[in-house]
Write an enzyme that holds these catalytic residues in place. Structure first.
Site, PDB file in Angstrom:
ATOM      1  N   ASP A  98       0.811  -1.213   0.000  1.00 18.14           N
ATOM      2  CA  ASP A  98       0.000   0.000   0.000  1.00 18.14           C
ATOM      3  C   ASP A  98       0.849   1.270   0.000  1.00 18.14           C
ATOM      4  O   ASP A  98       2.068   1.214   0.160  1.00 18.14           O
ATOM      5  CB  ASP A  98      -0.948  -0.002   1.218  1.00 18.14           C
ATOM      6  CG  ASP A  98      -0.232  -0.376   2.525  1.00 18.14           C
ATOM      7  OD1 ASP A  98       1.007  -0.293   2.569  1.00 18.14           O
ATOM      8  OD2 ASP A  98      -0.918  -0.736   3.489  1.00 18.14           O
TER       9      ASP A  98
ATOM     10  N   ASN B 110      -7.453  -2.775  14.241  1.00 15.69           N
ATOM     11  CA  ASN B 110      -8.855  -3.074  13.914  1.00 15.69           C
ATOM     12  C   ASN B 110      -8.985  -4.236  12.928  1.00 15.69           C
ATOM     13  O   ASN B 110     -10.030  -4.434  12.316  1.00 15.69           O
ATOM     14  CB  ASN B 110      -9.543  -1.823  13.358  1.00 15.69           C
ATOM     15  CG  ASN B 110      -8.875  -1.320  12.083  1.00 15.69           C
ATOM     16  OD1 ASN B 110      -7.928  -1.942  11.594  1.00 15.69           O
ATOM     17  ND2 ASN B 110      -9.354  -0.218  11.541  1.00 15.69           N
TER      18      ASN B 110
ATOM     19  N   HIS C  90      -7.163  -4.560  10.164  1.00 19.47           N
ATOM     20  CA  HIS C  90      -6.867  -4.270   8.755  1.00 19.47           C
ATOM     21  C   HIS C  90      -5.602  -4.985   8.307  1.00 19.47           C
ATOM     22  O   HIS C  90      -4.691  -5.231   9.092  1.00 19.47           O
ATOM     23  CB  HIS C  90      -6.852  -2.770   8.448  1.00 19.47           C
ATOM     24  CG  HIS C  90      -5.698  -1.962   8.939  1.00 19.47           C
ATOM     25  ND1 HIS C  90      -5.843  -0.855   9.737  1.00 19.47           N
ATOM     26  CD2 HIS C  90      -4.363  -2.077   8.712  1.00 19.47           C
ATOM     27  CE1 HIS C  90      -4.653  -0.325   9.980  1.00 19.47           C
ATOM     28  NE2 HIS C  90      -3.739  -1.055   9.380  1.00 19.47           N
TER      29      HIS C  90
ATOM     30  N   GLU D 239      -9.634  -1.619   5.412  1.00 18.33           N
ATOM     31  CA  GLU D 239     -10.283  -1.354   6.692  1.00 18.33           C
ATOM     32  C   GLU D 239     -11.507  -2.253   6.868  1.00 18.33           C
ATOM     33  O   GLU D 239     -12.000  -2.849   5.898  1.00 18.33           O
ATOM     34  CB  GLU D 239     -10.717   0.119   6.738  1.00 18.33           C
ATOM     35  CG  GLU D 239      -9.568   1.122   6.619  1.00 18.33           C
ATOM     36  CD  GLU D 239      -8.734   1.251   7.895  1.00 18.33           C
ATOM     37  OE1 GLU D 239      -8.726   0.320   8.728  1.00 18.33           O
ATOM     38  OE2 GLU D 239      -8.084   2.301   8.053  1.00 18.33           O
TER      39      GLU D 239
HETATM   40  C1  GLP Z   1      -0.394   0.221   8.763  1.00 21.71           C
HETATM   41  C2  GLP Z   1      -0.040  -0.418   7.394  1.00 21.71           C
HETATM   42  C3  GLP Z   1      -0.178  -1.902   7.458  1.00 21.71           C
HETATM   43  C4  GLP Z   1       0.488  -2.355   8.739  1.00 21.71           C
HETATM   44  C5  GLP Z   1      -0.364  -1.967   9.918  1.00 21.71           C
HETATM   45  C6  GLP Z   1       0.285  -2.237  11.267  1.00 21.71           C
HETATM   46  O1  GLP Z   1      -1.422   1.135   8.689  1.00 21.71           O
HETATM   47  N1  GLP Z   1      -0.765   0.064   6.250  1.00 21.71           N
HETATM   48  O2  GLP Z   1       0.406  -2.496   6.297  1.00 21.71           O
HETATM   49  O3  GLP Z   1       0.643  -3.754   8.747  1.00 21.71           O
HETATM   50  O4  GLP Z   1      -0.826  -0.653   9.806  1.00 21.71           O
HETATM   51  O5  GLP Z   1       1.284  -1.302  11.537  1.00 21.71           O
HETATM   52  P1  GLP Z   1       2.363  -1.507  12.658  1.00 21.71           P
HETATM   53  O6  GLP Z   1       3.242  -2.606  12.199  1.00 21.71           O
HETATM   54  O7  GLP Z   1       3.101  -0.195  12.728  1.00 21.71           O
HETATM   55  O8  GLP Z   1       1.652  -1.832  13.915  1.00 21.71           O
END
Ligand code: GLP
Length: 241
Positions: free
Chosen positions: A67, A136, A138, A143
């Site tokens: 993404d 959440n 995702h 989402e």
């Molecule tokens: C972000 C990214 C995801 C990621 C997730 C968890 O928003 N778009 O690809 O896996 O949230 O992030 P983190 O590893 O910082 O907890």
């Protein structure tokens, strides 16, 4: 789904690194799916160290990131393009043209989403997709409520996701409201998925992912239906299982 429980973040990162290296060294043209966020940073650091010790090379690898934020230029320090370059690509000798991220600053975002999807398919789909887990549920930036049939698309970010990611930006107003992300079905086409989960704050999400119902209200729950998922999670993340 196979669950590998490890002691802590370092062990999770090392375990994931050994797995990726084994794949990269044994495949002719591996296609890796990559994630951003804090979770895979240790994995990337380990991969850099292994590259420096000449235990792995990446000239034959293609990568596709999950993404990107909409509206940030590639050289913006908060873009995922910048993150990937700084935290991995520029240290591992991979030709930059073999690395792909969706462009969040494309003039025509719908067209960009279609093109990104085609590129993944032309590469023969992803061999190993690295995933992190949003609080959440995702995955990528899909989402809650995203259709399981979705392909690469533009999304509105949840306030909770913007808040969770605000730590990287000067203020919450600076966090983009939209992103472009592989869809759930794009992710599910990957031949194998490696999900990394660390820390107590992810414990509820991991428990819902493993024991909850499969529902679009919790996107990561779809992973229960994939035939080849490995979850590497540390003790703190496993505390609610
Ligand atoms: C972000 C990214 C995801 C990621 C997730 C968890 O928003 N778009 O690809 O896996 O949230 O992030 P983190 O590893 O910082 O907890």
């Amino acid at each position: 789904m196979e669950l590998i429980k490890v002691k802590d973040y370092n062990e999770m990162s090392k375990r994931a690194c050994s797995f990726i290296i084994e794949k990269v060294n044994n495949m002719e043209k591996p296609v890796l799916g990559l994630a951003t966020g804090s979770t895979p940073e240790g994995l990337y650091q380990n991969l850099i160290e292994k590259y420096q010790k000449q235990e792995v090379t990446f000239d034959h690898v293609q990568t596709f990131n999950l993404d990107e934020y909409v509206g940030l230029k590639k050289d913006d320090p908060n873009s995922y393009d910048y993150y990937m370059n700084e935290k991995l690509f520029k240290h591992i000798g991979i030709p930059r043209e073999q690395t792909h991220l969706p462009s969040g600053d494309a003039a025509d975002l719908s067209q960009e989403a279609l093109q990104y999807e085609s590129l993944i398919q032309e590469a023969g789909n992803i061999d190993v997709q690295i995933l992190g887990l949003g609080l959440n549920g995702h995955i990528g930036f899909n989402e809650p409520g995203t259709q399981f049939s979705s392909r690469t698309h533009i999304v509105q970010l949840d306030e909770s996701t913007r808040n969770a990611n605000a730590r990287f930006f000067p203020t919450i107003e600076d966090v983009p409201k939209q992103a472009i992300t592989m869809g759930i079905d794009t992710i599910m086409q990957s031949k194998m998925i490696v999900l990394l989960v660390s820390g107590e704050k992810k414990a509820n999400a991991l428990s819902q992912l493993i024991d909850g119902e499969v529902t679009e209200a919790f996107p990561a729950s779809i992973l229960q239906t994939h035939s080849n998922v490995m979850i590497i999670a540390d003790q703190a993340a496993c505390s609610k299982l």
